[in-house]
Motif scaffolding. Structure first.
Motif, PDB file in Angstrom:
ATOM      1  N   LEU A  73       1.217  -1.117  -0.175  1.00  0.00           N
ATOM      2  CA  LEU A  73       0.138   0.545  -0.132  1.00  0.00           C
ATOM      3  C   LEU A  73       0.886   1.062   0.060  1.00  0.00           C
TER       4      LEU A  73
ATOM      5  N   ILE B 284       1.647   1.518  -3.238  1.00  0.00           N
ATOM      6  CA  ILE B 284       1.015   2.699  -4.564  1.00  0.00           C
ATOM      7  C   ILE B 284       0.534   3.903  -4.124  1.00  0.00           C
TER       8      ILE B 284
ATOM      9  N   GLN C  52       1.082   6.836  -6.851  1.00  0.00           N
ATOM     10  CA  GLN C  52      -0.063   7.832  -7.288  1.00  0.00           C
ATOM     11  C   GLN C  52       0.436   9.319  -6.513  1.00  0.00           C
TER      12      GLN C  52
ATOM     13  N   CYS D  52      -7.752   3.363  -6.014  1.00  0.00           N
ATOM     14  CA  CYS D  52      -7.219   2.392  -4.398  1.00  0.00           C
ATOM     15  C   CYS D  52      -8.232   2.928  -3.091  1.00  0.00           C
TER      16      CYS D  52
ATOM     17  N   TRP E  39      -8.438   2.151   0.222  1.00  0.00           N
ATOM     18  CA  TRP E  39      -7.973   1.883   1.594  1.00  0.00           C
ATOM     19  C   TRP E  39      -8.555   2.651   2.751  1.00  0.00           C
TER      20      TRP E  39
ATOM     21  N   CYS F  71      -8.475  -2.250   1.391  1.00  0.00           N
ATOM     22  CA  CYS F  71      -7.223  -2.329   0.709  1.00  0.00           C
ATOM     23  C   CYS F  71      -7.597  -3.797   0.234  1.00  0.00           C
TER      24      CYS F  71
ATOM     25  N   ALA G 288      -6.515  -6.672  -2.173  1.00  0.00           N
ATOM     26  CA  ALA G 288      -6.307  -6.592  -3.745  1.00  0.00           C
ATOM     27  C   ALA G 288      -6.113  -7.965  -3.874  1.00  0.00           C
TER      28      ALA G 288
ATOM     29  N   PRO H 217      -7.167  -5.958  -8.874  1.00  0.00           N
ATOM     30  CA  PRO H 217      -8.014  -6.321  -7.946  1.00  0.00           C
ATOM     31  C   PRO H 217      -8.223  -7.460  -7.794  1.00  0.00           C
TER      32      PRO H 217
ATOM     33  N   ASP I 268      -9.434   0.592 -12.029  1.00  0.00           N
ATOM     34  CA  ASP I 268      -7.771  -0.240 -11.694  1.00  0.00           C
ATOM     35  C   ASP I 268      -8.163  -0.922 -10.233  1.00  0.00           C
ATOM     36  N   LEU I 269      -7.795  -0.485  -9.420  1.00  0.00           N
ATOM     37  CA  LEU I 269      -8.703  -1.950  -7.874  1.00  0.00           C
ATOM     38  C   LEU I 269      -9.047  -1.782  -7.252  1.00  0.00           C
TER      39      LEU I 269
END
Length: 353
Positions: A40, A43, A47, A56, A58, A68, A70, A96, A105-106
């Motif tokens: 994380l 990630i 970002q 994402c 979280w 979170c 994935a 994802p 995205d995720l």
């Protein structure tokens, strides 16, 4: 990618899924490694420095909110609990959850889980159970494991019954087997959910691969302590011919010696049922129709609206005043799922028989 700021720990390479459909693609990012870094963190670095529009989900970053979730190198995991150094020099693939519709995205759409949750009858103690509730320590410990669930839905994601089929109407999934087990095995709960388990919840769909409990971040023994006991309970209730005959001859009785109860034909004591506005009940009269409680009068009688089906249309006739002895079953507040779609399309085991 641009040259990274050098750190004593070098850098790591992440390949992150990008896109708003299943046809998205992986995008490569190189991130400077930091001691104790988790996926994380990487990630968040992406970002902030490369892709401001990377989606994402979280929240707590402490492995307690379940947001979170994935798939990391193909395994469902929490990004905040997965350290990057355990992969060594290998690339880290972040995707994802594949069991749910992709948003971007995720981020996936997990709203189906909350719809399922509404269909499960909640905690139902005896109507005259003294409050505050009291239980022995061993009884408390019995259900404590189930309460550790953080609803990360990793178990739902890895479950092949949900993952490999587009139709989720046959099985609630391991997370909700855990919730039903927490209720069914609660020493003060009086609700019987074997009809739901045998019907829409589909406990028989699980074939005990134990993949769900392998990915659980709270180490709940989902298969051993929830699904298998529920399977055994449902099989006994639904398929055991001796048990079925005994229930016909000797219906389920509440503990004797409780005052304020109604005496059954066989001399057992049935505790008064607790009712609330919008509860869905089944009546004893006529063809045993369903009704919705519109009000509870001071004398304890109920004002109900009786359900009449005309084809696929629901019509409510009433109000009608009845006594609690006219009710054979109380299913609780089922308005959220719709009595027509819930109780007429699903065969329920009749709790009163």
């Amino acid at each position: 990618m641009s040259t990274q700021t050098r750190t004593p720990y070098g850098s790591i390479v992440l390949r992150v899924f990008r896109g708003e459909t299943g046809d998205g693609r992986e995008e490569r990012f190189e991130v400077p490694a930091v001691e104790g870094m988790v996926v994380l963190d990487a990630i968040h670095y992406i970002q902030a420095n490369y892709a401001n529009d990377l989606a994402c989900r979280w929240n707590c970053k402490a492995a307690k909110c379940g947001s979170c979730s994935a798939e990391i190198n193909g395994r469902p995991r929490l990004m905040c609990k997965t350290r990057v150094d355990e992969f060594g020099k290998d690339e880290i693939h972040v995707w994802p959850m594949r069991a749910f519709p992709l948003i971007k995205d995720l981020v996936t759409d997990v709203s189906w889980n909350y719809k399922v949750n509404k269909e499960i009858p909640g905690f139902t103690p005896h109507a005259n159970e003294p409050v505050p509730y009291r239980m022995l320590p061993e009884d408390t410990e019995r259900v404590y494991e189930y309460r550790k669930c953080i609803e990360c839905f990793l178990c739902q994601d890895v479950c092949h019954v949900l993952r490999n089929h587009d139709d989720k109407s046959m099985y609630y999934g391991p997370r909700y087997m855990v919730r039903i087990a927490a209720l069914e095995m609660h020493p003060l709960d009086t609700q019987r959910r074997t009809g739901l388990l045998h019907g829409k919840a589909g406990v028989e769909m699980c074939n005990i691969t134990k993949c769900c409990q392998e990915v659980c971040p709270e180490h709940i023994k989902i298969t051993d302590n929830a699904i298998i006991p529920l399977k055994e309970r449902t099989a006994t209730e639904v398929y055991d011919p001796i048990g079925w005959m005994l229930r016909k001859v000797r219906p389920r009785q509440e503990p004797a010696g409780v005052t304020g109860g109604e005496t059954t034909e066989l001399g057992g004591v049935r505790l008064p049922q607790r009712f609330a506005v919008k509860d869905v009940v089944r009546l004893k009269s006529g063809d045993r129709p369903f009704a919705r409680v519109g009000g509870v009068r001071p004398d304890g009688k109920l004002e109900v609206w009786i359900l009449k089906m005309r084809g696929t249309q629901q019509h409510w006739k009433g109000p009608r005043v009845i006594g609690t002895s006219d009710v054979t079953n109380n299913y609780g507040p089922l308005d959220d799922v719709g009595i027509g779609s819930k109780l007429f399309e699903q065969t329920l085991v009749d709790h009163a028989e």
